[in-house]
Design a protein around this motif. Structure first.
Motif, PDB file in Angstrom:
ATOM      1  N   ASP A  85      66.504 108.459  16.417  1.00  0.00           N
ATOM      2  CA  ASP A  85      67.366 109.632  16.258  1.00  0.00           C
ATOM      3  C   ASP A  85      66.607 110.932  16.517  1.00  0.00           C
ATOM      4  OD1 ASP A  85      65.862 109.449  13.920  1.00  0.00           O
ATOM      5  OD2 ASP A  85      67.579 109.494  12.556  1.00  0.00           O
ATOM      6  N   HIS A  86      65.321 110.972  16.172  1.00  0.00           N
ATOM      7  CA  HIS A  86      64.520 112.174  16.427  1.00  0.00           C
ATOM      8  C   HIS A  86      64.280 112.360  17.925  1.00  0.00           C
ATOM      9  CE1 HIS A  86      61.656 115.367  16.012  1.00  0.00           C
ATOM     10  NE2 HIS A  86      60.617 114.620  16.335  1.00  0.00           N
ATOM     11  N   ARG A  88      66.296 111.415  20.259  1.00  0.00           N
ATOM     12  CA  ARG A  88      67.563 111.879  20.814  1.00  0.00           C
ATOM     13  C   ARG A  88      67.775 113.371  20.574  1.00  0.00           C
ATOM     14  NH1 ARG A  88      69.461 106.810  18.807  1.00  0.00           N
ATOM     15  NH2 ARG A  88      70.233 107.811  16.910  1.00  0.00           N
ATOM     16  N   GLU A  89      67.467 113.831  19.350  1.00  0.00           N
ATOM     17  CA  GLU A  89      67.765 115.231  19.046  1.00  0.00           C
ATOM     18  C   GLU A  89      66.853 116.194  19.808  1.00  0.00           C
ATOM     19  OE1 GLU A  89      67.147 116.555  15.032  1.00  0.00           O
ATOM     20  OE2 GLU A  89      65.048 115.881  14.959  1.00  0.00           O
ATOM     21  N   THR A  90      65.670 115.742  20.192  1.00  0.00           N
ATOM     22  CA  THR A  90      64.758 116.607  20.939  1.00  0.00           C
ATOM     23  C   THR A  90      64.893 116.422  22.449  1.00  0.00           C
ATOM     24  OG1 THR A  90      62.965 114.968  20.779  1.00  0.00           O
ATOM     25  CG2 THR A  90      63.074 116.654  19.054  1.00  0.00           C
ATOM     26  N   GLY A  91      65.779 115.515  22.867  1.00  0.00           N
ATOM     27  CA  GLY A  91      65.982 115.295  24.294  1.00  0.00           C
ATOM     28  C   GLY A  91      64.865 114.532  24.962  1.00  0.00           C
ATOM     29  N   ALA A  92      64.073 113.814  24.173  1.00  0.00           N
ATOM     30  CA  ALA A  92      62.932 113.075  24.720  1.00  0.00           C
ATOM     31  C   ALA A  92      63.303 111.605  24.937  1.00  0.00           C
ATOM     32  CB  ALA A  92      61.738 113.169  23.779  1.00  0.00           C
ATOM     33  N   GLU A  93      62.709 111.018  25.950  1.00  0.00           N
ATOM     34  CA  GLU A  93      62.849 109.578  26.153  1.00  0.00           C
ATOM     35  C   GLU A  93      62.045 108.839  25.085  1.00  0.00           C
ATOM     36  OE1 GLU A  93      64.528 107.607  28.326  1.00  0.00           O
ATOM     37  OE2 GLU A  93      65.583 109.406  29.024  1.00  0.00           O
ATOM     38  N   GLY A 254      65.161 120.564  16.687  1.00  0.00           N
ATOM     39  CA  GLY A 254      66.296 119.851  17.257  1.00  0.00           C
ATOM     40  C   GLY A 254      67.637 120.496  16.988  1.00  0.00           C
ATOM     41  N   LYS A 259      67.194 128.631  16.005  1.00  0.00           N
ATOM     42  CA  LYS A 259      66.645 127.517  15.248  1.00  0.00           C
ATOM     43  C   LYS A 259      66.077 128.025  13.913  1.00  0.00           C
ATOM     44  CE  LYS A 259      65.522 125.117  19.548  1.00  0.00           C
ATOM     45  NZ  LYS A 259      66.640 124.166  19.519  1.00  0.00           N
TER      46      LYS A 259
END
Length: 285
Positions: A85-86, A88-93, A254, A259
């Motif tokens: 989930d982390h 995904r939230e940062t847009g990283a593979e 994220g 932010k």
């Protein structure tokens, strides 16, 4: 067992929280909670025996500082982007292999100590993490079972991070991870026998009373056993080393703009099931 260290910074003494929640003095049994103790089964047996008698001296916890639950830490190895989930939230593979970086041992402070916002910081962020404490020398481990056999216990870690320093200032992540006070640890070192499944722990973090992170170690991309096994192929792990195993979703980085990065005066609280709770107020460095 729930092992901890209490007293002023640099002069902590070993203690134990018994089954009834009573704080008891261990200084008459062992000199400290450290790698030397964790690697010595006989010494740990003495601690257990003393705890079972119920005769250890009671400590008055009123006004007593709780320090990091581990003294003389060798190294703090950290795993980045280790929650689905982390990532995904940062847009990283999701990484194909664990992302490894380090925090210096001198970043470690007590669970309720002040956290300092670095000078020039605009992006100080929070990260609740499960910390793994090593109890046996580990090198080139072949299996997850071997890896878990090298784990002495677990603790709550706050992997405080400065994102601009980490990402935008060139070089490695270490710039944004090694600022003073950036690794509160504790309150307890909970021995591995009290954590039957490290992949079934709930982690939560609040900022100024607002819940920001609410995750589970079941979301880890690389579970604890694999992290320890993997790291042992790149460095030797010694008793008293610590591995921070990553953070779930909900960090400031994220979230939508603007932010909500941390500022002086903010209060961060965090906890993991069975491992205790931390509380820090932030101040300017």
């Amino acid at each position: 067992m729930k092992l901890l260290r209490v007293g002023t910074a640099g002069a902590e003494r070993p203690a134990l929280l018994d089954a009834d929640g009573t704080l008891r003095d261990l200084s008459g049994v062992v000199p400290d909670i450290d790698g030397t103790l964790l690697a010595d089964p006989a010494a740990l047996a003495r601690v257990r025996a003393a705890a079972d008698t119920g005769e250890l001296p009671v400590l008055d916890g009123t006004g007593l500082r709780i320090g990091p639950p581990l003294g003389r830490i060798g190294k703090v190895v950290c795993i980045g982007l280790n929650y689905h989930d982390h990532a995904r939230e940062t847009g990283a593979e999701p990484p194909a292999e664990p992302v490894v970086f380090f925090k210096a041992a001198d970043t470690v402070v007590g669970p309720h100590d002040t956290v300092l916002v670095p000078r020039g910081s605009g992006k100080t962020d929070w990260e609740v993490e499960l910390a793994v404490v090593i109890g046996r020398t580990a090198r080139y481990l072949e299996s997850g079972q071997q890896a878990l056999g090298c784990v002495a216990g677990y603790a709550v870690a706050h992997d405080v991070s400065e994102r601009e320093f980490q990402i935008e200032r060139g070089g490695t992540w270490d710039k944004g991870k090694n600022c003073e006070t950036f690794n509160p640890l504790g309150p307890w070192l909970v021995t591995a026998d009290e954590v039957p499944d490290p992949q079934d722990l709930r982690l939560r973090l609040w900022v100024n009373g607002e819940l920001k992170q609410d995750g589970t170690t079941a979301e880890q991309i690389f579970p604890v056993a694999e992290v320890v096994r993997y790291v042992s192929h790149f460095m030797t792990l010694y008793p008293g080393d610590v591995i921070n195993t990553g953070t779930p979703a909900g960090v400031a980085m994220g979230r939508p703009e603007p932010k909500p990065y941390l500022r002086a005066g903010d209060v961060v609280e965090l906890e993991i099931d069975g491992l205790g709770r931390q509380r820090q107020q932030l101040k300017d460095a």
